[in-house]
Design a protein around this motif. Structure first.
Motif: not given
Length: 334
Positions: A131-138
């Protein structure tokens, strides 16, 4: 010729039946101690629930060393019985934004702790969820972590998927997992206005049409929790769990002045938090009608029927707000 026609009809029949298969009901369990109440057991039994997604631990950055560490691992105070358990590991996005993070080491340590908890509690799991709300940066670090963890675990791997990751999947990319779980909640901004940040039909509409284009199979997670947004001088100062309209109506220190808003009449402590006179609490919750609306609009827009509808989360405080057959009603929407 007759045999061939029968075979074609049989294949058509099997395909048609599989399309009409209803999803199963499952639940997330998000507490730090596994111990089922009588009410929780009854709901699981009445809905023929066989599968639980249990949060094993979080991974966050140490406040001093800024190294990734496991936080609040779960403790089992009773046997899991015959439930099919899926360990869930929540990874804070900040972890994957850390410069020069050792992804290989993080994957190894994460799997080691998952296995350690499972073995010590005699849990034989066949699937693990990240479960991770990853972003463009990550994104790059997240995708690398998934690849490495998948190879190490040699188990079925699922991942939570947010609405923005569905709509913009060409940019955010798709993790190399067996399936995803669409988290159909926490759509809006936590603010002192009247919009429900957990679910808003208008906000949902901006993303729904993207679902048919998403290449990964998605099961669905729906919310059954409530919380209060703590507001002071028109500014949000925190989220308070385990609060709802019924709870605050019983407390003489709070006065309802609009449908979902309560003002603090007298400074007081409640559930471990201090409320100053004049503070405001905005209650956000999901009604039974909301849940059915969510089911109907998802059914109209998903590419394939989900295999599971997972409700977040299994807690007596949440369950008592709904009639017993609500979960069956929601599943029947698909």
């Amino acid at each position: 010729m007759i045999k061939k026609s029968f075979l074609i009809f049989f294949i058509f029949l099997i395909t048609a039946c599989s399309k009409n298969d209803k999803p199963i009901v499952a639940f997330y369990y998000w507490k730090t101690v596994f111990r089922l109440s009588t009410t929780e057991r009854e709901v699981l039994k009445e809905n023929n629930v066989k599968k639980l997604y249990i949060r094993y631990f979080d991974i966050r950055l140490h406040p001093k060393t800024t190294e990734p560490i496991p936080v609040s691992p779960i403790h089992f105070q009773e046997n899991i019985g015959t439930f099919d358990i899926v360990p869930v590991v929540f990874i804070q996005n900040k972890v994957l934004l850390k410069a020069n993070i050792d992804i290989d080491d993080l994957a190894k340590k994460t799997l080691h702790l998952v296995n350690q908890i499972s073995i010590s509690n005699k849990i034989n799991c066949f699937e693990i969820q990240i479960d991770c709300d990853w972003t463009l940066a990550s994104k790059d670090n997240y995708l690398k972590f998934i690849e490495r963890f998948r190879k190490l675990s040699n188990k079925k791997l699922s991942a939570t998927i947010r609405l923005h990751q569905v709509k913009y999947f060409k940019k955010t990319k798709i993790p190399n997992v067996d399936s995803g779980v669409l988290m159909y909640y926490n759509m809006g901004t936590i603010a002192p206005d009247s919009v429900n940040s957990i679910y808003d039909h208008e906000i949902a509409g901006r993303y729904l049409k993207s679902l048919k284009k998403y290449p990964l199979h998605l099961d669905i997670a729906l919310p059954i929790y409530s919380w209060a947004i703590h507001i002071r001088n028109q500014k949000v100062i925190g989220l308070r769990s385990k609060l709802n309209v019924a709870e605050l109506k019983k407390d003489k220190n709070f006065e309802q002045f609009e449908n979902l808003f309560f003002k603090v009449k007298k400074s007081n402590y409640k559930n471990g938090f201090f409320y100053e006179e004049g503070d405001v609490l905005k209650i956000e919750a999901i009604s039974a009608e909301d849940l059915k609306t969510m089911g109907e609009e998802l059914n109209e827009n998903v590419a394939n029927t989900p295999k599971e509808i997972i409700f977040y989360d299994l807690d007596e405080f949440n369950l008592k707000n709904y009639e017993k057959n609500i979960f069956e009603q929601v599943v029947s929407c698909f």
